[in-house]
Structures are given as C-alpha cells and as structure tokens.
Design an enzyme around this catalytic site. Structure first.
Site, PDB file in Angstrom:
ATOM      1  N   LYS A 178       1.164  -0.906  -0.081  1.00 15.90           N
ATOM      2  CA  LYS A 178       0.358  -0.248  -0.517  1.00 15.90           C
ATOM      3  C   LYS A 178       0.727   1.017  -0.353  1.00 15.90           C
ATOM      4  CE  LYS A 178      -2.141   2.825   3.162  1.00 15.90           C
ATOM      5  NZ  LYS A 178      -2.012   3.789   2.516  1.00 15.90           N
ATOM      6  N   GLU A 253       9.710   1.297  11.389  1.00 15.49           N
ATOM      7  CA  GLU A 253      10.225   2.433  10.701  1.00 15.49           C
ATOM      8  C   GLU A 253       9.964   3.888  10.628  1.00 15.49           C
ATOM      9  OE1 GLU A 253      13.816   2.083  10.675  1.00 15.49           O
ATOM     10  OE2 GLU A 253      13.403  -0.029  10.794  1.00 15.49           O
ATOM     11  N   CYS A 287      13.206  10.909   7.626  1.00 14.90           N
ATOM     12  CA  CYS A 287      13.019  11.034   9.214  1.00 14.90           C
ATOM     13  C   CYS A 287      14.815  11.047   9.665  1.00 14.90           C
ATOM     14  CB  CYS A 287      12.767   9.762   9.262  1.00 14.90           C
ATOM     15  SG  CYS A 287      13.610   8.087   8.597  1.00 14.90           S
ATOM     16  N   GLU A 381       8.746  16.671  15.599  1.00 17.96           N
ATOM     17  CA  GLU A 381       9.939  16.055  14.372  1.00 17.96           C
ATOM     18  C   GLU A 381       9.148  17.389  13.597  1.00 17.96           C
ATOM     19  OE1 GLU A 381      10.553  12.488  11.528  1.00 17.96           O
ATOM     20  OE2 GLU A 381       8.539  12.505  12.185  1.00 17.96           O
TER      21      GLU A 381
END
Length: 486
Positions: A178, A253, A287, A381
C-alpha cells in the site's frame, strides 16, 4: 523505449499483475511544485484489500517453490530493467514527490543496490545442522512468513517500499503493497511494473493505494503474516497495536528528532556543511534530518554564521524546470505545520536568523537560534527545512540534551578527534551514530533502524533482512519410526 506506466491506461485503476478498477474510488496524483494533475489512480477499500490478500496467499506457494536461483534471477532482471528505465523513474520522483533531480537519481541508485542485495538472499545458507541422536537429522531452517503487507511513505517512495518488497519476495513471500496516495506511481506502480516485466508471476505482488481504511484492513487481515510499516510515529503506534492484537510480526520504521552535535574541536566549516545537508536535504522531509543542532558555546557563533550563509545560498524552486537545491514541500498541510512550528518557536523566545518565509509549497531554508528544550522546534519532528540551534556548555550537556527525546533513530558528532567522537557515540541512545559525517545516511548493506519512538528495533539491510522476512522452523527426520513408552 516503451514507458512502464501510461497515465491514460492506468486511469482510476490499481495494478495486481494487470490493471483493474478497485471499489474504493479514485484520487488525483498532484505535482506539488505546480498543482498540475499528473494522473488519476484507483483507491482500494477494505474489500479490495481482502481480495488482494486472498490472491497473494494463493499465488505464494508456487513462487516459494521455485528454485532459489530462479527467484534470484527475477530480482536481477528487475535491477537491469530499472537501469534501463532510470529516466522514467527519476521523472516521477521529481514531479510526483517534489524531489530535486540529484535526490531522485540517488534514490534510484539506492534501489538498485537493494535489488542486487535482495537477489543474493535466496542462495544464502538458510539453515543449520543441529546436534541430534544417532539415526536422527535435526536442522533449523528459515521458511517464508507467507503474505507480507508493506505500507510505505511518500518521501522516499521507491526506496522505502522496495527495501521491504524486494527481500520479502526474494525469500519466498507474497506482498501486498500500500503506497502513499500522494506518490502511488513512483512508490507502487513503477516498481510493480518492473517486477512484472522481469517475470514475477501474477498475484505475488499486489499494489493498492488507499487511505486509512485500506491500511487498517491490511494490518488486521488474518492471512497477512507481517506488516512492514514506514511512516510517522503516531500512525506507527496504531499499526503496532493492531498487529500486536493479531499476534503478527510487525516492523516499524518511524520518525526521528535527530541531533547533530558540534564539539569545540570540530572543523566548523565542515560541520556547517554537514549541518546544512542534514537539515535541508529534500526540504528536511527525511526521518534522518538533523532536527536539533547541539553546539558547544565556544564555537556556536562561528557555526551559526556559516550555517546561515549556506542556507541563504540555497535556491528553492520547481525541480522539474531548473537546477534547484530545494523543491516543494509535499502538501499545504505540511507547509502550514512547518510554518506553525517556526512561528511558535519564535514566539517562545527563539531568534529567526534566516528563512521562515515561502510561497506556494516552497519554504526557504530556515535557521533558528536561542532554541531551548521545551520549545516546539526542539520537541517536535518538524519534517521541513528548519535548523534549530541549541547551545550547550560542554560535552556532558550535549549528550544530555541529545538524549532528551523519545526518538532514537540517528545522531552525528562533529569533532577533531575520532576517539572523542567514538567515546561520545557510546553515550547516545540511538540506533545509528555517525562521527564526522551528517545524519542522512543509509545503504543496502547496513543494519538500518531506530529505537524508542523511532521504531521497534527491526532492521533492514543485507543479511538482516533474513531475520525480518523469514521465520525459523525446527525440523527433525528419523531414519525409522520411533517407538515411545506409551
């Protein structure tokens, strides 16, 4: 050369070996730099996911039964086809995801490495001979998991999907992928077409873009043995909880709030170059981006001056029409989030040294100074081109501040002494540390992964993928049937 995908022929469809229309409706693929519609793809709903998993489950045994060299050959042919179609892949990565050309080319190169490494996995030793009584053979062997669900993000859509898809397939699993609905072509349809052209049997790989309903259905499906998810920590927590309830394997992750530490003996010019790359590469939408630049007070002014000069030289614009350093952010919502973090941090007492402005989906490289723990730019973040600078008194405070986060993906240390950097690296609570380098590093041969809110300790890369995408089976064989006391 025939193109792998044609927007007209795939209009409103998904790819499962052939193109067909799903039940979940359609979505436009929009170029973030211009707002142009590049394609319209189909969206999967829960029923589509269930049908795809069923097809994958039925197709998998024949794929797993192929000789290892034949499965490896499919991955090698895929790599060669990727080399031939590099220009098409780069175009979609630039236009669909807002990547600059250099980033897109590097992403294709990284996927080539992933494919070659995955092609080596089927022919590696997949078991071990264990001690046993006379007349008995006892072995531990790796066997495929079954159907693996892969949920991949938009920022490195080709790489972060294929780093799970390729080893999972190589090791005899089927995959339902997906991709993010913002990058379904480069993140799903293009790699699926490459694999199909390379000889992957129909049904072994299913590609279903979809919204949250599709991801929830994939995670909960009883015939999915594992979920490999790359994305935000918030969504990762939900995926992990759902997978845990179903007692299935999950690889998470997730995000990062990474520290780049500049010690007082560092080469400040080199450190500022690493800092600029770590903060601004791919508009900070990585990330591994350095979300906190932790600098010792004695060199802070020099570091900031050089970082600001580097930021102000970077050109922002449409990466498809000209040479630029930064392209657009992925969406209006993300632009607004980045700007909100910058404004709230300035209101909390930080100083805006450069940037903090933009137009359309473009945002100028931004440097904030006077950032302290508790400010939004320290705790969140950001996922944008923002470099928050935190000044500390000494090395001990640098370590304490770097570890003051729930995330644990990567850290970097700039120092004139490799030994000093190595000692400091051992005190940092991250899955990855780089001494005298920047934070944005990855390749197909390392145990890549984070800890804490950055992931559940899973690892991608080379032989580490063997642990992720197979399970151990203990097998004994006796030369003759044994009797028991009963």
């Amino acid at each position: 050369m025939t193109r792998l995908v044609d927007p007209a022929s795939m209009h409103g469809k998904v790819f499962t070996g052939t193109w067909h229309r799903p039940r979940g409706g359609t979505a436009d693929v929009v170029e973030p730099a211009t707002g142009a519609v590049l394609a319209t793809v189909g969206l999967a709903d829960a029923r589509d996911v269930r049908a795809a998993v069923t097809t994958a489950r039925r197709a998998r045994p024949a794929w797993a039964a192929l000789p290892a060299v034949e499965r490896a050959a499919v991955l090698r042919r895929t790599a060669r086809l990727l080399e031939e179609h590099t220009a098409e892949l780069v175009e979609w990565l630039v236009r669909e995801g807002g990547a600059v050309r250099e980033k897109a080319s590097a992403e294709v190169g990284a996927v080539l490495d992933e494919l070659w490494v995955a092609a080596s996995l089927p022919t590696r030793p997949h078991g071990s001979l264990l001690p046993a009584a006379p007349g008995t053979h006892s072995v531990g062997r790796r066997v495929p998991l079954g159907v693996v669900g892969v949920i991949s993000p938009w920022n490195f859509p080709l790489l972060l999907g294929m780093r799970a898809v390729a080893p999972a397939l190589a090791l005899g699993n089927a995959v339902v992928l997906k991709p993010d609905v913002r990058t379904p072509v480069s993140g799903g349809f293009l790699p699926a077409r490459l694999l199909a052209e390379a000889g992957l049997p129909d049904g072994v790989l299913q590609v279903l873009p979809g919204e949250a309903e599709a991801g929830t259905a994939l995670t909960a499906d009883p015939d999915v043995a594992m979920i490999a998810f790359t994305g935000s920590t918030a969504v990762g927590r939900e995926v992990g909880a759902a997978a845990g309830r179903a007692l299935k394997r999950v690889s998470l992750e997730l995000g990062g709030n990474n520290a780049l530490i500049v010690l007082d003996d560092a080469d400040i010019d080199a450190a500022s170059s690493a800092g600029a790359w770590s903060a601004f590469f791919h508009q900070g939408q990585v990330c591994m981006t350095a979300g906190r630049h932790i600098v010792l007070a004695s060199v802070a002014d020099a570091y900031v001056d050089r970082l600001v000069r580097r930021a102000e030289k970077l050109v922002t614009g449409d990466p498809w029409t000209g040479p630029v350093a930064l392209g657009p952010l992925i969406s209006r919502a993300q632009w607004q989030r980045v700007d909100r973090v910058v404004r709230d941090t300035v209101r909390a007492g930080a100083e805006l040294r450069t940037g903090g402005t933009g137009h359309g989906l473009f945002y100028r490289p931004t440097v904030l100074t006077g950032v302290t723990p508790g400010m939004p730019a320290f705790t969140e973040e950001i996922f944008g081109p923002v470099a928050p600078v935190v000044v500390v008194a000494d090395e001990d405070e640098a370590v304490e501040v770097a570890n003051r986060t729930e995330y644990g993906l990567v850290a970097a240390v700039q120092t004139g002494s490799a030994e000093r950097g190595l000692a400091l690296a051992g005190r940092l609570a991250t899955g990855i540390v780089h001494v005298n380098d920047q934070t944005v590093n990855d390749n197909a041969f390392v145990p890549f992964g984070g800890r804490g809110a950055s992931g559940n300790g899973s690892r991608y890369g080379a032989e580490h993928s063997l642990d992720e995408f197979t399970q151990w089976q203990w097998l004994t064989v006796r030369s003759a049937a044994a009797t028991t006391p009963f």
